[in-house]
Design an enzyme around this catalytic site. Structure first.
Site, PDB file in Angstrom:
ATOM      1  CB  SER A  75     -99.756  60.978 -21.122  1.00  0.00           C
ATOM      2  OG  SER A  75     -98.356  60.967 -21.297  1.00  0.00           O
ATOM      3  CE  LYS A  76     -96.123  67.226 -14.732  1.00  0.00           C
ATOM      4  NZ  LYS A  76     -97.190  68.237 -14.638  1.00  0.00           N
ATOM      5  CB  VAL A  77     -96.986  64.153 -23.265  1.00  0.00           C
ATOM      6  CG1 VAL A  77     -98.310  64.780 -23.682  1.00  0.00           C
ATOM      7  CG2 VAL A  77     -96.033  64.078 -24.439  1.00  0.00           C
TER       8      VAL A  77
END
Length: 307
Positions: A158-160
């Protein structure tokens, strides 16, 4: 054709002047980093007078997957996100290389860090961007003293935004020590990625890159490089890479939406290969820069024209 650019963003359900796309200082995402985001490139080709967005649906599929991983309330589809983005670019009128930053953030004005049961908003802004890192000269790098977080700490697929504190620490350490970029090791001490890029090495004509089990983000450009390399007849291997293997690589390069394909000349003061861009990196970089402006028909399906 003369260019007339309007500085616009997508914010709270509509396209507005960039100056009006502002959030309250109490916004949940600002306090806790509870945002997932993407980075998408658009490449302008003067010969066709068109702006081509690179792998837009793939980027938005990953963004939607990020919302699922992080339990964000979000209902738009990748196709709806694509259409919003193309409308934004058309209304903006860009005829130059651009970078798009879409992000989905927790928009409540409340305390308590959490993802569930918090409303979200979508925002997209546009920047004019050519090279993020210089793709023509070799980059100097260092292996960071900071380790890349693993999937049991923050989901690595996840590109959080909160996870990019890790990247910021590594990038600052590298630049403040006189290098262009950092290279992360994962929790096992094996090579993971750069501060915001995937990494590849070349040894004996084979292209090698860490697998997703090495705590890396599964990059869209990484996926593209893997396909380009296979189509060009190179053997491609996804496996663990040790730190010392970096020092004896024939070639090293980074891939990513921002960095595109950029070569590495030095790791920890060790010259990589001849100290010049290697032939495999050069071929892949040349192929990539041709295809993103529509000059390679084999990969035209990766491009979405704006006009």
């Amino acid at each position: 054709m003369p260019e007339s650019i309007k500085k616009l963003s997508y914010f709270e359900g509509k396209i507005v002047p960039e100056s009006e796309a502002n959030i309250n200082i109490k916004t949940h995402a600002l306090q806790y980093g509870t945002t997932v985001f993407g980075g998408i490139r658009g490449y302008y080709d003067s010969s066709s007078d068109n702006l081509y967005v690179f792998r837009i649906l793939d980027h938005y599929k990953r963004l939607v997957n990020s919302t699922k991983i992080m339990q964000l309330q979000f209902t738009k589809t990748p196709e709806e996100l694509r259409d919003i983005t193309l409308d934004l670019l058309k209304q903006s009128g860009y005829r130059r290389n651009v970078y798009l930053r879409p992000f989905i953030y927790t928009s409540a004005l409340q305390l308590s860090p959490r993802f569930h049961d918090v409303p979200t908003e979508l925002a997209i802004y546009v920047l004019e961007l050519d090279d993020y890192l210089d793709t023509k000269r070799g980059l100097t790098t260092m292996v960071s003293s900071w380790r890349r977080f693993d999937d049991t700490v923050i989901p690595t697929l996840s590109k959080v935004s909160g996870g990019y504190v890790n990247s910021a620490l590594a990038k600052s350490e590298a630049v403040q020590n006189g290098y262009d970029e950092a290279i992360f090791l994962d929790g096992r001490g094996l090579v993971s990625e750069g501060s915001a890029e995937n990494i590849f090495i070349v040894r004996d004509g084979k292209i090698i890159t860490p697998s997703i089990s090495s705590s890396l983000l599964e990059g869209i450009t990484r996926r593209s490089v893997l396909q380009l390399a296979k189509d060009s007849g190179y053997e491609v291997i996804e496996r663990d890479i040790t730190r010392s293997e970096l020092y004896i690589a024939d070639e090293i390069f980074f891939s990513g939406t921002g960095v595109q394909i950029a070569w590495v000349s030095e790791v920890d003061k060790r010259k990589i290969g001849t100290g010049e861009m290697g032939p495999i990196t050069k071929k892949l970089q040349s192929t990539f820069f041709d295809l993103v402006v529509g000059k390679n028909q084999n990969y035209k399906h990766w491009l979405t024209p704006v006009y």
